[in-house]
Design an enzyme around this catalytic site. Sequence first.
Site, PDB file in Angstrom:
ATOM      1  N   ASP A   1     -15.079  -8.494  -3.948  1.00 34.65           N
ATOM      2  CA  ASP A   1     -13.842  -9.216  -3.652  1.00 34.65           C
ATOM      3  C   ASP A   1     -13.650  -9.329  -2.139  1.00 34.65           C
ATOM      4  OD1 ASP A   1     -11.306 -10.215  -3.419  1.00 34.65           O
ATOM      5  OD2 ASP A   1     -10.300  -8.589  -4.482  1.00 34.65           O
TER       6      ASP A   1
ATOM      7  N   HIS B   1     -12.388 -14.573  -6.934  1.00 35.24           N
ATOM      8  CA  HIS B   1     -12.717 -13.578  -7.950  1.00 35.24           C
ATOM      9  C   HIS B   1     -13.553 -14.193  -9.075  1.00 35.24           C
ATOM     10  CE1 HIS B   1      -8.820 -11.213  -6.763  1.00 35.24           C
ATOM     11  NE2 HIS B   1      -9.675 -11.332  -5.764  1.00 35.24           N
TER      12      HIS B   1
ATOM     13  N   HIS C   1      -4.702 -18.465  -7.185  1.00 42.44           N
ATOM     14  CA  HIS C   1      -5.011 -17.997  -5.842  1.00 42.44           C
ATOM     15  C   HIS C   1      -6.233 -18.775  -5.375  1.00 42.44           C
ATOM     16  CE1 HIS C   1      -2.885 -13.823  -6.265  1.00 42.44           C
ATOM     17  NE2 HIS C   1      -2.061 -14.809  -5.973  1.00 42.44           N
TER      18      HIS C   1
ATOM     19  N   GLU D   1      -4.723 -16.854  -0.109  1.00 36.52           N
ATOM     20  CA  GLU D   1      -4.751 -15.450   0.289  1.00 36.52           C
ATOM     21  C   GLU D   1      -5.918 -15.245   1.255  1.00 36.52           C
ATOM     22  OE1 GLU D   1      -2.992 -12.824  -3.345  1.00 36.52           O
ATOM     23  OE2 GLU D   1      -5.058 -13.498  -3.531  1.00 36.52           O
TER      24      GLU D   1
ATOM     25  N   GLU E   1      -3.974 -11.039 -13.088  1.00 41.87           N
ATOM     26  CA  GLU E   1      -4.936 -11.759 -12.243  1.00 41.87           C
ATOM     27  C   GLU E   1      -6.370 -11.418 -12.632  1.00 41.87           C
ATOM     28  OE1 GLU E   1      -6.051 -12.298  -7.484  1.00 41.87           O
ATOM     29  OE2 GLU E   1      -4.364 -11.042  -8.089  1.00 41.87           O
TER      30      GLU E   1
ATOM     31  N   HIS F   1     -12.336 -12.410   0.538  1.00 38.99           N
ATOM     32  CA  HIS F   1     -11.847 -13.776   0.688  1.00 38.99           C
ATOM     33  C   HIS F   1     -12.307 -14.400   2.003  1.00 38.99           C
ATOM     34  CE1 HIS F   1      -8.212 -12.883  -2.178  1.00 38.99           C
ATOM     35  NE2 HIS F   1      -9.383 -12.544  -2.687  1.00 38.99           N
TER      36      HIS F   1
ATOM     37  N   ARG G   1       0.818  -1.218   0.000  1.00 38.46           N
ATOM     38  CA  ARG G   1       0.000   0.000   0.000  1.00 38.46           C
ATOM     39  C   ARG G   1       0.854   1.272   0.000  1.00 38.46           C
ATOM     40  NH1 ARG G   1      -4.964  -1.995   0.277  1.00 38.46           N
ATOM     41  NH2 ARG G   1      -5.293  -3.968   1.367  1.00 38.46           N
TER      42      ARG G   1
ATOM     43  N   ASP H   1      -7.814 -16.573  -9.792  1.00 37.09           N
ATOM     44  CA  ASP H   1      -8.285 -16.502  -8.416  1.00 37.09           C
ATOM     45  C   ASP H   1      -9.693 -17.094  -8.323  1.00 37.09           C
ATOM     46  OD1 ASP H   1      -9.650 -15.341  -6.021  1.00 37.09           O
ATOM     47  OD2 ASP H   1      -7.728 -14.337  -5.738  1.00 37.09           O
TER      48      ASP H   1
ATOM     49  N   HIS I   1      -3.006  -7.041 -10.564  1.00 34.22           N
ATOM     50  CA  HIS I   1      -4.368  -6.758 -11.011  1.00 34.22           C
ATOM     51  C   HIS I   1      -4.253  -5.891 -12.265  1.00 34.22           C
ATOM     52  CE1 HIS I   1      -5.759  -7.120  -6.541  1.00 34.22           C
ATOM     53  NE2 HIS I   1      -5.365  -8.266  -7.051  1.00 34.22           N
TER      54      HIS I   1
ATOM     55  N   TYR J   1      -0.849  -2.725  -4.449  1.00 30.22           N
ATOM     56  CA  TYR J   1      -2.249  -2.525  -4.833  1.00 30.22           C
ATOM     57  C   TYR J   1      -2.484  -1.137  -5.445  1.00 30.22           C
ATOM     58  CZ  TYR J   1      -2.991  -6.628  -1.873  1.00 30.22           C
ATOM     59  OH  TYR J   1      -2.938  -7.884  -1.319  1.00 30.22           O
TER      60      TYR J   1
ATOM     61  N   HIS K   1       3.443 -10.548  -5.411  1.00 24.48           N
ATOM     62  CA  HIS K   1       2.262  -9.772  -5.793  1.00 24.48           C
ATOM     63  C   HIS K   1       2.649  -8.304  -5.780  1.00 24.48           C
ATOM     64  CE1 HIS K   1      -1.799  -8.261  -6.081  1.00 24.48           C
ATOM     65  NE2 HIS K   1      -2.313  -9.472  -6.046  1.00 24.48           N
TER      66      HIS K   1
END
Length: 304
Positions: free
Chosen positions: A245, A198, A232, A277, A162, A247, A36, A195, A125, A88, A85
């Site tokens: 989204d 997703h 994922h 994840e 992804e 999880h 982040r 994923d 992403h 974001y 990964h």
Amino acid sequence: MIFGSHVSCAGGLLQAAARAREATCDCIQIFVSSPRQWPAADLCLPVHAQAKTKKNAQPEPTGAEECSEWQAALKIHKLAAPIAHTSYLINLGTPDGALWNKSLDALVVEWRRCEQLQLEGLVMHPGAHTTSTPEQGLEQIALGVTQAIQRVKPKYCRLLLENTAGQGSCLGWQVEQLGWLLHRIGTKHVGVCWDTCHALAAGYDFRTAAGMKAMLAELEKHQVLEQIQAIHINDSMKDCGSRVDRHEHIGQGFIGEDGFQRFLRTRQFKNIPMYLETPKGNDETTGEDFDVMNLATLRRLSKR
């Protein structure tokens, strides 16, 4: 089958590898920069120095010695298929020129770090088109990835686009969009990370035999299936088609144990490394680590 998880790099890469083995992982996913925060362009600052300058800073690999130690740790802990990964914050689908350039620079920095560590994949992403159109967003993504390839000149690590849940203006939730990007960019340096959460949220109901057949047909039609390099493996807090989204632990969401059993027993996915994840922590009742719990569930379901 190869099962693993995304693990924290707090304390350094060697700690990440040890943490993965303790959680019974066969494979590992990490961040090579804070997820982040925008990654620093300076690759010469050693990990231990960064840990002192930023509270809870994610280590950023540099130097031949550290990379050699990382490779040795993977062998010691018997961890296969290491991937990372991206942050974001990266959004190559944006029409905002300043953000697009910042995203491209960040992707290049992270991809180069993955090359240093000889990771097999970097999951990203695709991006969100925000105030533009999906078509314009896809063009921006293809342009950004193409330029990143030219700057990185990757030898070891493929960029893995992804599939997304389709939340907001996020692109890549339709198999057709992923197929278009793969075709436009070329697949030598680009693949796919699929994923499960997703996919369900985007409307691909693989929980039934008919739904699985339809999803596989879409993946094959758009030449995406053969490019899936990582999975994922996540349950979903929201039901099929929600485009949300969120999880959940394996078997405790809307995919459920039967849905995962069908997915795990599907021939086309069996030889692809799978990474959790799911939420981190420990079960309040048993004290068991959630990764250990979820990996045990996956292994049980894969043998039914």
